[in-house]
Motif scaffolding. Structure first.
Motif, PDB file in Angstrom:
ATOM      1  N   LEU A 188       0.856  -1.190   0.000  1.00 39.62           N
ATOM      2  CA  LEU A 188       0.000   0.000   0.000  1.00 39.62           C
ATOM      3  C   LEU A 188       0.890   1.239   0.000  1.00 39.62           C
ATOM      4  CD1 LEU A 188      -2.446  -1.084   2.830  1.00 39.62           C
ATOM      5  CD2 LEU A 188      -2.939  -1.033   0.378  1.00 39.62           C
ATOM      6  N   GLN A 189       0.600   2.148  -0.918  1.00 40.30           N
ATOM      7  CA  GLN A 189       1.364   3.388  -0.910  1.00 40.30           C
ATOM      8  C   GLN A 189       0.713   4.393  -1.856  1.00 40.30           C
ATOM      9  OE1 GLN A 189       5.523   2.691  -1.079  1.00 40.30           O
ATOM     10  NE2 GLN A 189       6.032   4.808  -0.692  1.00 40.30           N
ATOM     11  N   GLY A 190      -0.250   5.119  -1.359  1.00 42.11           N
ATOM     12  CA  GLY A 190      -0.844   6.204  -2.116  1.00 42.11           C
ATOM     13  C   GLY A 190      -2.154   5.916  -2.819  1.00 42.11           C
ATOM     14  N   GLU A 191      -2.711   4.740  -2.632  1.00 44.08           N
ATOM     15  CA  GLU A 191      -3.944   4.400  -3.340  1.00 44.08           C
ATOM     16  C   GLU A 191      -5.091   5.354  -3.022  1.00 44.08           C
ATOM     17  OE1 GLU A 191      -1.357   0.979  -3.281  1.00 44.08           O
ATOM     18  OE2 GLU A 191      -2.052   2.247  -1.672  1.00 44.08           O
ATOM     19  N   GLU A 192      -5.228   5.699  -1.756  1.00 42.48           N
ATOM     20  CA  GLU A 192      -6.376   6.535  -1.370  1.00 42.48           C
ATOM     21  C   GLU A 192      -6.297   7.918  -1.999  1.00 42.48           C
ATOM     22  OE1 GLU A 192      -3.516   8.426   1.143  1.00 42.48           O
ATOM     23  OE2 GLU A 192      -3.722   6.398   0.434  1.00 42.48           O
ATOM     24  N   GLY A 193      -5.100   8.463  -2.163  1.00 45.80           N
ATOM     25  CA  GLY A 193      -4.959   9.770  -2.807  1.00 45.80           C
ATOM     26  C   GLY A 193      -5.391   9.738  -4.262  1.00 45.80           C
ATOM     27  N   PHE A 194      -5.027   8.680  -4.953  1.00 47.51           N
ATOM     28  CA  PHE A 194      -5.421   8.496  -6.346  1.00 47.51           C
ATOM     29  C   PHE A 194      -6.933   8.333  -6.458  1.00 47.51           C
ATOM     30  CE2 PHE A 194      -6.377   5.533  -9.839  1.00 47.51           C
ATOM     31  CZ  PHE A 194      -5.880   6.258 -10.912  1.00 47.51           C
ATOM     32  N   ILE A 195      -7.500   7.497  -5.590  1.00 48.64           N
ATOM     33  CA  ILE A 195      -8.936   7.222  -5.642  1.00 48.64           C
ATOM     34  C   ILE A 195      -9.753   8.459  -5.285  1.00 48.64           C
ATOM     35  CG2 ILE A 195     -10.803   5.914  -4.528  1.00 48.64           C
ATOM     36  CD1 ILE A 195      -8.770   3.551  -4.450  1.00 48.64           C
ATOM     37  N   GLU A 196      -9.343   9.166  -4.253  1.00 52.38           N
ATOM     38  CA  GLU A 196     -10.108  10.329  -3.812  1.00 52.38           C
ATOM     39  C   GLU A 196     -10.034  11.496  -4.805  1.00 52.38           C
ATOM     40  OE1 GLU A 196     -12.303  10.086  -1.383  1.00 52.38           O
ATOM     41  OE2 GLU A 196     -11.583   8.034  -1.167  1.00 52.38           O
ATOM     42  N   ALA A 197      -9.091  11.450  -5.756  1.00 47.99           N
ATOM     43  CA  ALA A 197      -9.007  12.482  -6.797  1.00 47.99           C
ATOM     44  C   ALA A 197      -9.992  12.218  -7.935  1.00 47.99           C
ATOM     45  CB  ALA A 197      -7.584  12.549  -7.340  1.00 47.99           C
ATOM     46  N   MET A 198     -10.593  11.029  -7.946  1.00 47.74           N
ATOM     47  CA  MET A 198     -11.580  10.677  -8.975  1.00 47.74           C
ATOM     48  C   MET A 198     -12.902  11.388  -8.690  1.00 47.74           C
ATOM     49  SD  MET A 198     -11.305   6.552  -9.131  1.00 47.74           S
ATOM     50  CE  MET A 198      -9.866   5.693  -9.657  1.00 47.74           C
ATOM     51  N   GLU A 245       3.592   3.040  10.277  1.00 53.76           N
ATOM     52  CA  GLU A 245       2.456   2.733  11.146  1.00 53.76           C
ATOM     53  C   GLU A 245       1.323   3.728  10.926  1.00 53.76           C
ATOM     54  OE1 GLU A 245      -0.111   0.895  13.233  1.00 53.76           O
ATOM     55  OE2 GLU A 245       1.860   0.005  12.988  1.00 53.76           O
ATOM     56  N   ALA A 246       1.670   4.989  10.699  1.00 50.48           N
ATOM     57  CA  ALA A 246       0.638   6.010  10.456  1.00 50.48           C
ATOM     58  C   ALA A 246      -0.167   5.683   9.199  1.00 50.48           C
ATOM     59  CB  ALA A 246       1.279   7.392  10.333  1.00 50.48           C
ATOM     60  N   TYR A 247       0.524   5.269   8.145  1.00 48.41           N
ATOM     61  CA  TYR A 247      -0.180   4.923   6.910  1.00 48.41           C
ATOM     62  C   TYR A 247      -0.972   3.629   7.072  1.00 48.41           C
ATOM     63  CZ  TYR A 247      -1.290   4.713   1.999  1.00 48.41           C
ATOM     64  OH  TYR A 247      -1.982   4.680   0.807  1.00 48.41           O
ATOM     65  N   ALA A 248      -0.419   2.693   7.823  1.00 46.94           N
ATOM     66  CA  ALA A 248      -1.148   1.450   8.090  1.00 46.94           C
ATOM     67  C   ALA A 248      -2.471   1.755   8.793  1.00 46.94           C
ATOM     68  CB  ALA A 248      -0.298   0.508   8.940  1.00 46.94           C
ATOM     69  N   GLN A 249      -2.436   2.617   9.785  1.00 39.52           N
ATOM     70  CA  GLN A 249      -3.652   2.979  10.508  1.00 39.52           C
ATOM     71  C   GLN A 249      -4.654   3.671   9.589  1.00 39.52           C
ATOM     72  OE1 GLN A 249      -4.670   1.987  13.441  1.00 39.52           O
ATOM     73  NE2 GLN A 249      -6.598   3.048  13.057  1.00 39.52           N
ATOM     74  N   LYS A 250      -4.149   4.573   8.759  1.00 38.94           N
ATOM     75  CA  LYS A 250      -5.027   5.273   7.810  1.00 38.94           C
ATOM     76  C   LYS A 250      -5.720   4.276   6.884  1.00 38.94           C
ATOM     77  CE  LYS A 250      -4.837   8.988   4.430  1.00 38.94           C
ATOM     78  NZ  LYS A 250      -4.034  10.077   3.918  1.00 38.94           N
ATOM     79  N   MET A 251      -4.970   3.292   6.379  1.00 36.88           N
ATOM     80  CA  MET A 251      -5.540   2.323   5.449  1.00 36.88           C
ATOM     81  C   MET A 251      -6.418   1.292   6.154  1.00 36.88           C
ATOM     82  SD  MET A 251      -4.860   3.523   2.590  1.00 36.88           S
ATOM     83  CE  MET A 251      -5.305   2.240   1.439  1.00 36.88           C
ATOM     84  N   ARG A 252      -6.156   0.998   7.427  1.00 41.82           N
ATOM     85  CA  ARG A 252      -7.069   0.123   8.188  1.00 41.82           C
ATOM     86  C   ARG A 252      -8.454   0.739   8.224  1.00 41.82           C
ATOM     87  NH1 ARG A 252      -2.474  -0.087  12.012  1.00 41.82           N
ATOM     88  NH2 ARG A 252      -1.423  -2.044  11.575  1.00 41.82           N
ATOM     89  N   GLU A 253      -8.502   2.036   8.455  1.00 40.95           N
ATOM     90  CA  GLU A 253      -9.787   2.741   8.499  1.00 40.95           C
ATOM     91  C   GLU A 253     -10.387   2.870   7.097  1.00 40.95           C
ATOM     92  OE1 GLU A 253      -8.881   6.406  10.509  1.00 40.95           O
ATOM     93  OE2 GLU A 253      -8.185   5.337  12.296  1.00 40.95           O
ATOM     94  N   TYR A 254      -9.556   3.218   6.134  1.00 46.82           N
ATOM     95  CA  TYR A 254     -10.013   3.434   4.761  1.00 46.82           C
ATOM     96  C   TYR A 254     -10.579   2.157   4.147  1.00 46.82           C
ATOM     97  CZ  TYR A 254      -9.912   5.379   0.031  1.00 46.82           C
ATOM     98  OH  TYR A 254     -10.256   5.838  -1.209  1.00 46.82           O
ATOM     99  N   LEU A 255      -9.892   1.043   4.400  1.00 45.60           N
ATOM    100  CA  LEU A 255     -10.310  -0.232   3.822  1.00 45.60           C
ATOM    101  C   LEU A 255     -11.178  -1.071   4.749  1.00 45.60           C
ATOM    102  CD1 LEU A 255      -6.935  -1.236   2.143  1.00 45.60           C
ATOM    103  CD2 LEU A 255      -8.964  -0.291   1.035  1.00 45.60           C
ATOM    104  N   LYS A 256     -11.304  -0.623   5.988  1.00 47.79           N
ATOM    105  CA  LYS A 256     -12.092  -1.337   7.000  1.00 47.79           C
ATOM    106  C   LYS A 256     -11.581  -2.763   7.184  1.00 47.79           C
ATOM    107  CE  LYS A 256     -16.076   1.530   6.356  1.00 47.79           C
ATOM    108  NZ  LYS A 256     -17.309   1.763   5.698  1.00 47.79           N
TER     109      LYS A 256
END
Length: 76
Positions: free
Chosen positions: A7-17, A44-55
């Motif tokens: 995981l590295q930057g997926e949410e930024g790409f998706i949220e720009a759609m 760890e910060a990004y892991a936590q962000k993606m845990r929430e983002y991906l549930k």
């Protein structure tokens, strides 16, 4: 064979759609995460962000820092 994804930057790409596509992409990721054995995050910060983002559960994402430990290569 285990499936591992970094995981590295997926949410930024998706949220720009546009919103309807972003919502669908996020939904597809959340629904298909069950096919992934382990996710790898660079911090760890990004892991936590993606845990929430991906549930996903805490144990689904491992942290593997980017880079190398230069202490292992010091000259005596």
């Amino acid at each position: 064979m285990p499936v591992i994804c970094a995981l590295q930057g997926e949410e930024g790409f998706i949220e720009a759609m546009p919103q309807k596509y972003a919502a669908r992409a996020r939904e597809l990721m959340q629904n298909n995460i069950r096919h992934i054995d382990r996710l790898i995050a660079p911090s760890e910060a990004y892991a936590q962000k993606m845990r929430e983002y991906l549930k996903v559960d805490t144990d689904k994402i491992a942290v593997v820092p980017v880079g190398i430990d230069t202490d292992l290569y010091k000259r005596n």
